[in-house]
Scaffold this active site. Sequence first.
Site, PDB file in Angstrom:
ATOM      1  N   CYS A 172       6.752   3.575   4.107  1.00 25.25           N
ATOM      2  CA  CYS A 172       5.877   3.235   5.234  1.00 25.25           C
ATOM      3  C   CYS A 172       5.247   1.879   4.931  1.00 25.25           C
ATOM      4  CB  CYS A 172       4.833   4.321   5.476  1.00 25.25           C
ATOM      5  SG  CYS A 172       3.614   4.487   4.152  1.00 25.25           S
ATOM      6  N   SER A 173       4.130   1.566   5.541  1.00 25.36           N
ATOM      7  CA  SER A 173       3.540   0.243   5.325  1.00 25.36           C
ATOM      8  C   SER A 173       2.785   0.148   4.001  1.00 25.36           C
ATOM      9  CB  SER A 173       2.606  -0.127   6.481  1.00 25.36           C
ATOM     10  OG  SER A 173       1.576   0.836   6.615  1.00 25.36           O
TER      11      SER A 173
END
Length: 467
Positions: A172-173
């Site tokens: 994810c980020s």
Amino acid sequence: MSPLEISPEELARIIETKAPVLVLDIRSKQQYLEGHIKGAANAVCDSMQQKQVIMSKLPPHMKIILVDEDETIAKENATMMARFGFDAHYLKGGIKSWTSELVKSSQDTTISGDSLWDSLKKNEDVFLLDVREPSEFSEFKIPGAVNIPLSQLFSSGYESSIPKDKKVVTVCSHGNRSMVATFALAQKGIEATSLVGGMAMWNQVLNATSLKEGDVTIIQVEKVGKGCLSHIVGSNGEAVVIDPTHPASKYVEFAQKEGLRITKVIDTHQHADHVSAAKDLSHLVGAKLYLSKLEEYRMESEQVEDGMTISFGSKHLRAIHTPGHTQGSMSFSLDDMYIFSGDTLFVEGIGRPDLRDKAEEFAANLYETLHSKILKFPDSAKVFPTHHGEGVKPTSEGLFVTTIKDAKKLPLLDLDKAAFVSKVVSITTPRPMNYSMIIKINKGTIPVSQAQIPDLEMGPNRCSIRM
């Protein structure tokens, strides 16, 4: 008793009956590894922004139970989540109140960016599962990753798309959604590890590839998630580093492996897409820092002018003023056979001239730079740029390099000046994320901490243009 409070006995019953519940251990990773409730996922959210991002991706219909050391922080976060409509609760008394056996993890449920890169380089069977939203995924991603948003992992129907014979790594980020994703996958019987720090830390992974020709050693350092390239150029045990990126300490490691000592550090220009490590590296190793006299830096350095030579070992780099991408850009020639072109010329294109809002003027300068200076070198001269674009493949030696002969074949370089300027100005691409702040940092007008760098550099490389 608060309606958000869950006793240890009640949580034990929930887990035993395998009721749909998401147990989030919000303590530090080390505390989690030393002992956690079976089935709990580790998700540390240090900022309100991270909390808001991860909350927006959690299934609102599922019961969520937060666990911390003594309930204080878990209670605070559960209360906040409940206000946003989540069925959120916290473990009364925290982990200290849990009398059942804790699970100790001898093996981390996470994987670092460096370890993931090693696995990918070895062509190991890795399935990259990016759990960000499609809009985030389309902006930039690890090549080969498959996108299934986190919210979909709590439903059914996706399991067949995840291979059972590969190591699953969730992405994810920043590493929070991906940790929750490992929990969701575990409920489906799929083991997975989460990429530490997500795409922000993936952009900090550096990979070194060496080239030795005669008495010259060139170590190309790639920021693999960003496409940034820097070079350690060595001769007789002494080295110059051109356009280093963070983390600066890695350059010392790479140089030492080749028996080189860094004595000089150069930036070709004020970069717009990444935070330069030139100043930090020069301080770290006690090297001289060289910066373009024409870039109006606000830091102490040796000022580089056109024609200036920088000596190391038995070799000399010659500075060439190459305006176009920026007004003060410098390229460097070694024996007229190795050209370190900064953001002037790339393997697949040229440097964009619009980041200082003088696109036509800079495009005209870039044309003159390319045709009157860079392309005048011998056809066999090798060009080492400071970036490569998405999809550009390295040579069989693992280097991102071109030759003057091949550069002349680029469609943009086949145009006359008027057509070149018109075409280059008409090619509009989004600017690098946070570029205005990064320019100020690299100029020396505002400070930056190491912790800020990964987020500042988030996003794709957007410094080149091509037809």
